[in-house]
Design a protein around this motif. Structure first.
Motif, PDB file in Angstrom:
ATOM      1  N   UNK B  83       0.837  -1.205   0.000  1.00  0.00           N
ATOM      2  CA  UNK B  83       0.000   0.000   0.000  1.00  0.00           C
ATOM      3  C   UNK B  83       0.874   1.258   0.000  1.00  0.00           C
ATOM      4  N   UNK B  84       2.077   1.169   0.587  1.00  0.00           N
ATOM      5  CA  UNK B  84       3.006   2.295   0.491  1.00  0.00           C
ATOM      6  C   UNK B  84       3.478   2.455  -0.953  1.00  0.00           C
ATOM      7  N   UNK B  85       3.751   1.321  -1.581  1.00  0.00           N
ATOM      8  CA  UNK B  85       4.180   1.343  -2.984  1.00  0.00           C
ATOM      9  C   UNK B  85       3.074   1.957  -3.846  1.00  0.00           C
ATOM     10  N   UNK B  87       0.780   4.103  -2.860  1.00  0.00           N
ATOM     11  CA  UNK B  87       0.741   5.550  -2.598  1.00  0.00           C
ATOM     12  C   UNK B  87       1.871   6.276  -3.322  1.00  0.00           C
ATOM     13  N   UNK B  88       3.034   5.652  -3.323  1.00  0.00           N
ATOM     14  CA  UNK B  88       4.174   6.261  -4.014  1.00  0.00           C
ATOM     15  C   UNK B  88       3.917   6.319  -5.527  1.00  0.00           C
ATOM     16  N   UNK B  89       3.392   5.212  -6.045  1.00  0.00           N
ATOM     17  CA  UNK B  89       3.100   5.142  -7.477  1.00  0.00           C
ATOM     18  C   UNK B  89       2.124   6.240  -7.880  1.00  0.00           C
ATOM     19  N   UNK B  90       1.107   6.434  -7.049  1.00  0.00           N
ATOM     20  CA  UNK B  90       0.081   7.425  -7.382  1.00  0.00           C
ATOM     21  C   UNK B  90       0.637   8.848  -7.327  1.00  0.00           C
ATOM     22  N   UNK B  91       1.614   9.081  -6.439  1.00  0.00           N
ATOM     23  CA  UNK B  91       2.229  10.410  -6.388  1.00  0.00           C
ATOM     24  C   UNK B  91       2.909  10.745  -7.717  1.00  0.00           C
ATOM     25  N   UNK B  92       3.434   9.713  -8.367  1.00  0.00           N
ATOM     26  CA  UNK B  92       4.102   9.936  -9.647  1.00  0.00           C
ATOM     27  C   UNK B  92       3.135   9.876 -10.831  1.00  0.00           C
ATOM     28  N   UNK B  94      -0.579   9.986 -10.835  1.00  0.00           N
ATOM     29  CA  UNK B  94      -1.929  10.559 -10.881  1.00  0.00           C
ATOM     30  C   UNK B  94      -1.921  12.044 -10.509  1.00  0.00           C
ATOM     31  N   UNK B  95      -2.788  12.788 -11.167  1.00  0.00           N
ATOM     32  CA  UNK B  95      -2.904  14.221 -10.877  1.00  0.00           C
ATOM     33  C   UNK B  95      -3.877  14.489  -9.740  1.00  0.00           C
ATOM     34  N   UNK B  96      -4.629  13.457  -9.368  1.00  0.00           N
ATOM     35  CA  UNK B  96      -5.579  13.610  -8.254  1.00  0.00           C
ATOM     36  C   UNK B  96      -5.347  12.456  -7.274  1.00  0.00           C
ATOM     37  N   UNK B  97      -5.706  12.662  -6.012  1.00  0.00           N
ATOM     38  CA  UNK B  97      -5.501  11.568  -5.046  1.00  0.00           C
ATOM     39  C   UNK B  97      -6.308  10.324  -5.439  1.00  0.00           C
ATOM     40  N   UNK B  98      -5.658   9.173  -5.425  1.00  0.00           N
ATOM     41  CA  UNK B  98      -6.335   7.906  -5.742  1.00  0.00           C
ATOM     42  C   UNK B  98      -6.241   7.014  -4.508  1.00  0.00           C
TER      43      UNK B  98
END
Lengths: 247, 237
Positions: B83-85, B87-92, B94-98
């Motif tokens: 789940x940390x991975x 969150x990290x992936x989404x920071x790179x 996605x333009x919106x929180x996923x």
């Protein structure tokens, strides 16, 4: 919602800090080993006067060395590690993601530098008397400036296309060479040492630790200017593909 | 309709010519496959599309607003849980929180039954996940991001049949919602079965096909693999 892109580097920095704290061996080694060395040296040469020596002058080389270790083996080495493991290749391939990654990495190790400095302060200050908040803040400020000073050469080294093991060796050589040259130039009278000392960041870091940030204003201005230019260079030329990869 | 148009692409390494006048089109709402032998330049081609490699000539027109690329190399910090991975992936990416809920809603809609295994991986430590689990997790998570062009470099390599089934279902679901998918694989059969069209990288060009018969007929094979082998052994490869 519109603040989300701006918050990304901070959120990423929190994850990087979490990752670092989950691997405490590096933290322990970078801080504990200089503290142990400090006590061994102090024990070996202790005299009546030694106990009354000024804390800052007794520890300035140690702080300078730890700040170089955080910049080289924290900030820069983790960039190399993330590149060589393929992490950058997986996630960081656009301008926006490069900015997010580099800012997050820099924020994370800025925070970690304060942690390293604070742990060393707590471990060694007791020998000279009790800890003091105002003194701690001054030392942290000086230490952070030293971290910025070492961040420039450390970040530039990440642009050298060499693998993980060779980077480790190169960083170790730089670290030891700077320390040896810095301490060696203290008692050396040959003019060559003076010239080399001018280009040795460890000597400048020791000076910042000794005399302070505001008292070293010209040096600080150069450090801040260099880190800005370095940040742009690393953003522009960051190596994405692992060196071991044919891609 | 949005399109990725590769026109007269030339890519050279020193004296080695990788692509010569190569052409390819990927349209929104469709899955395009890419076949080619090892070392033929599939990953390099994806790098060129993503701007990581320079082309020697030709044009790439990318009318999509959001591109996502899953590379062959997947590296995750070993101390993290998945789940940390995520969150990290989404920071790179996605333009919106996923959130996990958002991702699960999408992939469960595209491929009912996947949620349970996805959630199992979600909680696992990254260092304890198999390569196949990571690939599946990455692919499905990426598809939950609102991208309009998704490039996947061998997403099913090392993945078990159940995950492979769900990956293709999700790719088809994403395409049905208008996403353009460009996917490479060494499994000719899955490319032929699931893609709207596919390209064989042979003789430094992309040769387009829409069905198995056309592919086997063009390269003179009685099976898909035989046709692939013939295509890969043509002069100029």
């Amino acid at each position: 919602m519109c603040t989300y892109p701006l918050s990304k580097p901070f959120l990423l920095a929190i994850l990087f800090i979490k990752e670092q704290l989950k691997e405490p061996v590096a933290l322990l080694w970078i801080v504990i080993s200089p503290a142990v060395t400090f006590y061994l040296l102090t024990y070996a040469r202790v005299t009546g006067d030694e106990l009354y020596r000024d804390y800052t002058s007794a520890t300035s080389w140690f702080y300078a060395f730890i700040s170089s270790s955080v910049a080289l083996f924290g900030l820069a080495f983790y960039i190399v590690g993330r590149r060589e493991s393929g992490f950058l290749r997986s996630f960081v391939y656009t301008k926006r993601t490069k900015i997010t990654f580099l800012t997050g990495q820099f924020l994370a190790y800025s925070f970690m530098s304060v942690i390293y400095c604070s742990v060393f302060y707590v471990l060694t200050r007791g020998y000279f008397g009790s800890v003091a908040l105002d003194e701690w803040m001054v030392i942290v400020g000086r230490f952070y400036m030293c971290f910025l000073l070492f961040s420039t050469p450390a970040l530039l080294l990440t642009l050298v296309p060499i693998g993980f093991q060779n980077s480790n060796t190169l960083f170790s050589i730089c670290s030891v060479a700077m320390l040896a040259l810095g301490i060696g130039s203290l008692s050396a009278s040959h003019p060559l040492f003076n010239v080399m000392g001018l280009f040795n960041p460890m000597g400048w870091a020791n000076r910042i630790m000794l005399v302070g940030v505001t008292e070293s204003a010209p040096v600080v201005a150069v450090v801040v200017g260099l880190i800005i230019v370095t940040g742009w260079l690393v953003f522009r030329f960051l190596l994405i593909n692992p060196v071991w990869s044919r891609y | 309709m949005k399109r990725l148009i590769v026109d007269a692409l030339d890519v050279r390494y020193a004296q080695h010519v990788l692509f010569n006048n190569a052409e390819l089109v990927v349209e929104s709402g469709s899955i395009s496959g890419l076949l080619g032998p090892n070392g033929s330049g599939k990953t390099t081609f994806f790098d060129v599309i993503c701007g990581l490699k320079k082309r020697s000539g030709g044009e790439i027109h990318r009318l999509f607003s959001k591109l996502l690329y899953l590379s062959q190399i997947i590296a995750t910090p070993p101390v993290f849980r998945m789940f940390d991975v995520f969150n990290m992936m989404m920071l790179f990416c996605s333009d919106t929180p996923i959130t996990q809920r958002h991702a699960l809603e999408k992939i469960e809609k595209w491929s009912p039954g996947i949620a349970e295994r996805y959630c199992e991986i979600w909680k696992k430590k990254s260092s304890l996940c198999s390569y196949g689990e990571k690939r599946c997790f990455f692919t499905l998570s990426l598809l939950s991001v609102n991208a309009d062009l998704v490039i996947l470099d061998e997403p099913t390599a090392g993945v078990d049949p159940e995950f492979r089934y769900h990956i293709w279902r999700c790719l088809e679901g994403a395409a049905a919602e208008g996403v353009a998918v460009l996917v490479s694989s060494h499994n000719v059969d899955e490319i032929v079965t699931h893609c709207d069209d596919f390209y064989m990288l042979s003789q430094r060009r992309f040769n387009r096909f829409t069905d198995a018969e056309g592919f086997m007929s063009r390269y003179g094979g009685s099976t898909l693999d035989e046709a692939f082998i013939h295509a890969a052994s043509l002069p100029g490869n």
